[in-house]
Every structure is written in C-alpha cells, then in structure tokens.
Motif scaffolding. Structure first.
Motif, short mmCIF file in Angstrom:
data_model
loop_
_atom_site.label_atom_id
_atom_site.label_comp_id
_atom_site.label_asym_id
_atom_site.label_seq_id
_atom_site.Cartn_x
_atom_site.Cartn_y
_atom_site.Cartn_z
N ILE A 62 45.25 43.28 30.18
CA ILE A 62 45.46 42.70 30.95
C ILE A 62 44.81 41.42 31.68
O ILE A 62 43.68 41.17 31.75
N LEU A 63 45.38 40.76 32.08
CA LEU A 63 45.10 38.70 32.64
C LEU A 63 44.71 38.81 34.06
O LEU A 63 46.72 39.11 34.68
N THR A 64 43.94 39.00 34.82
CA THR A 64 44.04 38.10 36.47
C THR A 64 43.12 37.24 36.56
O THR A 64 42.74 36.27 35.84
N HIS A 65 43.57 36.62 37.36
CA HIS A 65 42.83 35.69 38.87
C HIS A 65 42.52 35.48 38.97
O HIS A 65 42.88 36.08 40.46
N TYR A 80 40.93 40.46 31.20
CA TYR A 80 40.62 38.72 30.93
C TYR A 80 40.95 38.56 32.85
O TYR A 80 41.68 38.57 33.18
N VAL A 81 40.21 37.64 32.73
CA VAL A 81 39.52 37.03 34.03
C VAL A 81 39.49 35.32 34.24
O VAL A 81 38.67 35.27 32.75
N THR A 82 40.71 34.47 34.54
CA THR A 82 40.66 33.46 35.49
C THR A 82 38.92 33.23 35.56
O THR A 82 39.04 33.76 36.87
N GLU A 83 38.77 32.07 35.92
CA GLU A 83 37.07 31.80 36.09
C GLU A 83 37.63 31.16 37.98
O GLU A 83 37.00 30.82 38.34
N ALA A 84 38.60 30.43 37.93
CA ALA A 84 39.40 30.13 39.01
C ALA A 84 38.38 29.55 39.56
O ALA A 84 37.83 29.31 40.73
N ARG A 85 38.07 28.38 39.35
CA ARG A 85 37.63 27.38 39.34
C ARG A 85 38.85 26.30 40.93
O ARG A 85 40.10 26.60 41.46
N ARG A 114 36.55 27.32 43.29
CA ARG A 114 35.54 28.32 43.81
C ARG A 114 34.41 29.78 42.98
O ARG A 114 33.85 29.62 43.30
N GLY A 115 35.40 29.93 41.87
CA GLY A 115 34.64 30.59 40.84
C GLY A 115 34.81 32.44 41.26
O GLY A 115 34.16 32.44 40.46
N LEU A 116 35.36 32.33 41.70
CA LEU A 116 35.72 33.92 42.23
C LEU A 116 35.86 35.36 40.98
O LEU A 116 35.72 35.89 41.21
N GLY A 117 36.31 34.49 39.83
CA GLY A 117 36.53 34.81 38.29
C GLY A 117 35.31 35.71 38.45
O GLY A 117 35.40 36.69 37.73
N VAL A 118 34.24 35.16 38.47
CA VAL A 118 32.96 35.44 38.56
C VAL A 118 32.78 36.54 38.89
O VAL A 118 32.27 38.23 38.76
N LYS A 119 33.43 36.91 39.94
CA LYS A 119 33.07 37.81 40.92
C LYS A 119 33.71 39.14 40.60
O LYS A 119 33.20 39.90 40.81
N THR A 120 35.15 39.04 40.11
CA THR A 120 35.96 40.06 39.69
C THR A 120 35.30 40.49 38.55
O THR A 120 34.70 41.75 37.98
N TYR A 121 34.63 39.54 37.63
CA TYR A 121 34.66 39.79 36.36
C TYR A 121 33.50 41.16 36.34
O TYR A 121 32.55 41.46 36.45
N GLU A 122 31.85 40.52 37.60
CA GLU A 122 30.56 41.37 37.81
C GLU A 122 31.40 42.87 38.23
O GLU A 122 30.98 43.70 37.88
N ALA A 123 32.69 42.55 38.81
CA ALA A 123 32.44 43.84 39.89
C ALA A 123 33.66 45.08 38.57
O ALA A 123 32.99 46.19 38.28
N LEU A 124 33.83 44.63 37.47
CA LEU A 124 35.02 45.02 37.01
C LEU A 124 33.79 45.13 35.20
O LEU A 124 33.19 46.84 35.26
N ILE A 174 34.48 48.64 33.03
CA ILE A 174 36.43 47.94 32.32
C ILE A 174 35.16 46.97 31.43
O ILE A 174 35.18 46.20 32.00
N PRO A 175 36.32 46.52 29.67
CA PRO A 175 35.83 45.97 29.51
C PRO A 175 36.01 44.38 30.01
O PRO A 175 37.73 44.17 29.99
N CYS A 176 35.64 43.76 29.97
CA CYS A 176 35.77 42.36 31.11
C CYS A 176 35.32 41.11 30.32
O CYS A 176 34.18 40.92 30.32
N THR A 177 36.69 39.80 29.91
CA THR A 177 35.59 38.70 29.33
C THR A 177 36.53 38.00 30.94
O THR A 177 37.80 37.01 30.67
#
Length: 305
Positions: free
Chosen positions: A85-88, A110-115, A117-127, A132-135
């Motif tokens: 799954i790809l999310t943003h 897969y989660v985008t970095e989302a500049r 604000r870089g909120l993709g990092v928050k998603t990455y850390e939570a998953l 959950i395997p996340c990149t």
C-alpha cells in the motif's frame, strides 16, 4: 433565528482563524450551520429549540468519534492479504485502517515524506512501532515506486461537490501517476468533511492566494537557502562513503549536509491540492463506499435538505 445563525457564523469564523489551513474546519462548520437551519422548529419556545439543537449537536459529535472505525471496516475488504500500500503524509483514518488490516492480514506500506511538514515521518514511526513493514519514499519518487504498489490509500481535508478530493499537497500527482499505472486510488473521508465547494482547478481552492507560487520581487541568492542537518532517518538515505579520498571536493559531495527551502520559500508553496474525481476510484466514508458521482449526489441531497 437570524441572530442565532449569525452567531454560529461568527463562531465558525473565530474557530477557522486559528488554523492556517481551515478547509476541513470550514466543512464541518458549514454542515452544522446547515443542520441548524433545517432543524424542525416544533418546540414551544425558542429557548427550548436552542436546548434541543445543542443536545442533537453533542450527540452527533459523540457519534462522529466512531466514524473512523466504520471507515476502516469498509476498507478491509479492499485490502488483500500480502498487499503493498502507498499512502501520503499522515491521516488518522488511514492509520486506523492500516492498523486494523495489520491485525488480520499481511501488509507492507510505502509512505511519502510529504514535505514541507514531513508528516510522512510520523506515519512511518507509528506503523513501524506497530510492526508493519514500512519505508519512506521521497515525494519525487512516487512514479518510481508505483509499479510495486497494489493500492493507493489517502486521507482527506475535504471531499467536494464535484466528487474531487482536497488533501495534503502531492495527492494530485500521486493520483495522476496511479491512474497511468492502473493502480486503484482510494480516498477516506468522514462525512463531516464533505464540503459544498466546486473547484475546477488548483486555483479555485480557498487556500490559494496571489502569493502562492509567486515569483519573488528580488532574486534569490544561494545564501537565502537554509542548510539543514539530516533528520534521524537520514541514515536510510545518505549515500555510502566513497572509497576515493583524494579530494576534499569529493568529500564535500558526500557530506551528509542537506539543503532545503527556508521558511520564506516554504510559505510560497501550497499546503493542499485538488484531485479531480476522474482520478479517484472510490471514497470510503461512514455513509458507505461511494463513487465520486455518489459523493456529488450525497452532497446535493444533504444541502438541499
């Protein structure tokens, strides 16, 4: 009644003034004001009417807390075992759907970095914390990763009357690439984010101003760019050390220092963008699984009373 409606609008404006991006707040406020306007006036006095409106409003707010769980349940049937799954960016309803799917199926994200604000990092850390395997994927690498993806799942700031989506900037390009790659693009939205807007382009959004992407009045020199040290995740993106150490210039090329826009340049960029309805496969909401046309019909009916 007129005075009450004006007080509600004033309250909504005061609430929206506290947010730089108030699209989702505006959608919820408009919905509640419309609810008050259409509320049956069958009580004996106006004071009783206000009490009943407050009671119904609090009950709706209480029920709205369960909407994300309902949406997550609806999405489960579209997430197959072994899905990539790809999310943003970061979305609370998408997070709930992914965490619920993880309990029953094997998924990778897969989660985008989302500049910026870089909120993709928050998603990455939570998953990652949930197992959950996340990149994290660069915003500019969405097309690169799309061939590995089974579905795209994004949240929303608002779903508009055309059936289109307003979400964190970058969602539109993700939808365009998904359409070209024949990958389903699913949006998730609570019904209080359904908005009676009808934008035709990015420039019809209420967040667009003459300053958005405007050229600066003076030339920007390299010194105006901010030098930013890498985040804690930079270890995943830094190039390996070069075996060649004959030149200080080569060492500088492989330096971990990163360049990014400063706050003045960031302010010129949009926070959200508009995704056309023809790029969206389905919208998962607490009122059901809707096509973009279905969203349009629901909104027309809702604001028509």
């Amino acid at each position: 009644m007129f005075e009450l409606m004006q007080a509600l609008r004033d309250g909504a404006n005061a609430l929206k003034s506290h947010y730089l991006n108030s699209i989702s707040i505006n959608a919820g406020c408009e919905l509640f004001i419309e609810f008050v306007r259409l509320f049956p006036h069958e009580t004996k006095s106006f004071d009783d009417l206000k009490v009943e409106i407050g009671k119904q409003g609090r009950q709706y707010a209480k029920e709205a807390m369960s909407y994300r769980s309902k949406i997550a349940d609806l999405a489960l049937g579209f997430i197959k075992d072994g899905s990539v799954i790809l999310t943003h960016s970061y979305s609370r309803v998408v997070m709930q759907a992914l965490l619920k799917a993880h309990k029953l199926k094997r998924i990778s994200v897969y989660v985008t970095e989302a500049r910026p604000r870089g909120l993709g990092v928050k998603t990455y850390e939570a998953l990652t914390a949930a197992g959950i395997p996340c990149t994290i994927v660069l915003d500019s690498a969405v097309a690169y990763v799309m061939d590995k993806v089974d579905i795209v799942l994004v949240g929303s700031e608002a779903v508009v009357e055309s059936g289109g989506l307003i979400n964190a900037v970058g969602s539109n390009q993700m939808a365009i690439i998904a359409k070209a790659a024949n990958v389903p693009f699913y949006a998730m939205a609570e019904s209080y984010k359904f908005h009676s807007l009808f934008p035709l382009s990015q420039y019809d959004l209420p967040t667009h101003t003459p300053n958005t992407l405007a050229f600066p009045k003076h030339s920007v020199r390299p010194a105006d760019l901010s030098v930013v040290r890498p985040s804690t995740l930079s270890v995943h993106t830094n190039p390996p050390p070069s075996p060649i150490r004959t030149s200080t210039s080569l060492a500088a090329i492989h330096s971990p220092v990163q360049f990014s826009m400063g706050p003045d340049q960031t302010k010129l960029n949009p926070e959200v963008d508009y995704t056309r309805p023809d790029l969206i496969s389905l919208v998962f909401s607490d009122v059901g699984i809707l096509t973009p046309d279905g969203v349009s019909q629901y909104l027309v009916g809702m604001f028509a009373g």
